[in-house]
Scaffold this motif. Structure first.
Motif, PDB file in Angstrom:
ATOM      1  N   SER A  18     -71.155  19.358  33.484  1.00 13.39           N
ATOM      2  CA  SER A  18     -70.686  20.743  33.520  1.00 13.39           C
ATOM      3  C   SER A  18     -71.862  21.691  33.318  1.00 13.39           C
ATOM      4  CB  SER A  18     -69.617  21.002  32.454  1.00 13.39           C
ATOM      5  OG  SER A  18     -70.175  20.919  31.159  1.00 13.39           O
ATOM      6  N   THR A  20     -72.429  25.931  32.444  1.00 11.47           N
ATOM      7  CA  THR A  20     -71.925  27.256  32.147  1.00 11.47           C
ATOM      8  C   THR A  20     -73.104  28.203  32.235  1.00 11.47           C
ATOM      9  OG1 THR A  20     -70.339  26.280  30.603  1.00 11.47           O
ATOM     10  CG2 THR A  20     -70.701  28.660  30.444  1.00 11.47           C
ATOM     11  N   GLY A  29     -77.387  30.021  29.278  1.00 16.22           N
ATOM     12  CA  GLY A  29     -76.442  29.077  29.847  1.00 16.22           C
ATOM     13  C   GLY A  29     -76.461  27.754  29.093  1.00 16.22           C
ATOM     14  N   ASP A  95     -78.429  26.424  35.538  1.00 17.12           N
ATOM     15  CA  ASP A  95     -77.698  26.299  36.798  1.00 17.12           C
ATOM     16  C   ASP A  95     -78.594  25.799  37.935  1.00 17.12           C
ATOM     17  OD1 ASP A  95     -79.011  28.738  36.496  1.00 17.12           O
ATOM     18  OD2 ASP A  95     -77.665  29.791  37.843  1.00 17.12           O
TER      19      ASP A  95
END
Length: 112
Positions: A18, A20, A29, A95
């Motif tokens: 995952s 974020t 993040g 990311d």
């Protein structure tokens, strides 16, 4: 406490569970990844960086902090060479992480 200044660790990302993303200019993040420690001992609080390909060139991604390590379902404080575990990394640029990325510790910097 061991001398974390001279320690080095290298992690290879096996999968990303995952991500974020952080809010630009505000929150950092967070990414949860399965990694294999391929060199040294990764410890909580260590910072890591990696090179990300950008249009044929490589750019350095800002430092990521190792904030959690799970090994066989238990929270631990370190991950030794050849072992795999689930880790949480926080910082700007999470990311941009991808499978097979290699993260190198930034010696001399620890948040713990």
């Amino acid at each position: 406490m061991q001398d974390e200044v001279s320690e080095k660790a290298t992690l290879s990302i096996e999968s990303i569970e995952s991500v974020t993303p952080g809010i630009p200019g505000a929150a950092e993040g967070m990414a949860v990844c399965v990694v294999r420690c391929i060199e040294g001992t990764a410890r909580l609080g260590m910072t890591f960086c990696h090179l990300s390909p950008a249009g044929g060139a490589s750019i350095a991604i800002p430092q990521l902090t190792l904030s959690a390590i799970e090994w066989y379902g238990k929270q631990v404080e370190q991950l030794d060479t050849v072992h795999a575990g689930k880790v949480t990394l926080s910082g700007r640029g999470v990311d941009t992480l991808a499978k097979r990325d290699v993260l190198d510790s930034a010696p001399g910097i620890s948040t713990r």
